[in-house]
Design an enzyme around this catalytic site. Sequence first.
Site, PDB file in Angstrom:
ATOM      1  CB  CYS A   1      -0.657   0.059   1.211  1.00 20.42           C
ATOM      2  SG  CYS A   1      -2.160   1.341   1.405  1.00 20.42           S
TER       3      CYS A   1
ATOM      4  CG  HIS B   1      -7.373   2.675   1.866  1.00 17.92           C
ATOM      5  ND1 HIS B   1      -6.434   2.736   2.770  1.00 17.92           N
ATOM      6  CD2 HIS B   1      -6.755   1.799   0.755  1.00 17.92           C
ATOM      7  CE1 HIS B   1      -5.283   2.415   2.572  1.00 17.92           C
ATOM      8  NE2 HIS B   1      -5.379   1.876   1.270  1.00 17.92           N
TER       9      HIS B   1
ATOM     10  CG  HIS C   1      -5.844  -2.674  -0.698  1.00 18.06           C
ATOM     11  ND1 HIS C   1      -4.857  -3.318  -0.098  1.00 18.06           N
ATOM     12  CD2 HIS C   1      -5.717  -1.354  -0.573  1.00 18.06           C
ATOM     13  CE1 HIS C   1      -3.907  -2.356   0.280  1.00 18.06           C
ATOM     14  NE2 HIS C   1      -4.385  -1.197  -0.183  1.00 18.06           N
ATOM     15  CD  GLU C   2      -7.105   1.069  -3.509  1.00 14.47           C
ATOM     16  OE1 GLU C   2      -7.304   2.099  -2.754  1.00 14.47           O
ATOM     17  OE2 GLU C   2      -6.185   0.452  -3.650  1.00 14.47           O
TER      18      GLU C   2
END
Length: 177
Positions: free
Chosen positions: A102, A148, A144-145
């Site tokens: 990341c 965030h 993953h995104e």
Amino acid sequence: MSTEKFTILQLGHPHLRLTARNVENIQSDNMQNFIDDLLHFVSEVNGMGIAAPQVDHSLRLFIMSSRPNIRYPHAPSMQPTVIINPEIISVAKKIEKDWEGCLSVPSIRALVPRHQSIRACYTSRTGEHVEATYSGFLARVFQHELDHLNGLVFTDRVEDNHDMMAEQEWLELISQR
Ligand code: ZN
């Protein structure tokens, strides 16, 4: 890491831990300019994706921009896609562990468990409702995104400290494959 327009927040910055708010003004000049800048930025930094909170915009928006590179030679090529107000509709039960890194967590790689495939919906930058199924690497990038946007980073999902590596060691590992 930073360019003229953006600085990437690094692990420890409290804003990475916020729950981002929905994007409501997609068609506004401000938002369209922000999207253009972020698309430019993610290609400049060679990211597989970037989420708005990483550049200190607490918005439910990210870009997926997978393409093969030295680190991920088998990553699929795709047109960079702007994902706004995303939601996961359903997930495959099957969980796979694979390597992630990341831009906000420099020098660390880790094996992260993710659903092997997902069904998701989001709003496009032109305001259209989109439904899509992602599997493998793209499902991983999406999850993953999306994390965030909920104040999570990939190291939060690591199950065992032994699944974490320094970038340098990891590069040696994958070069031996
Ligand atoms: Zn990230």
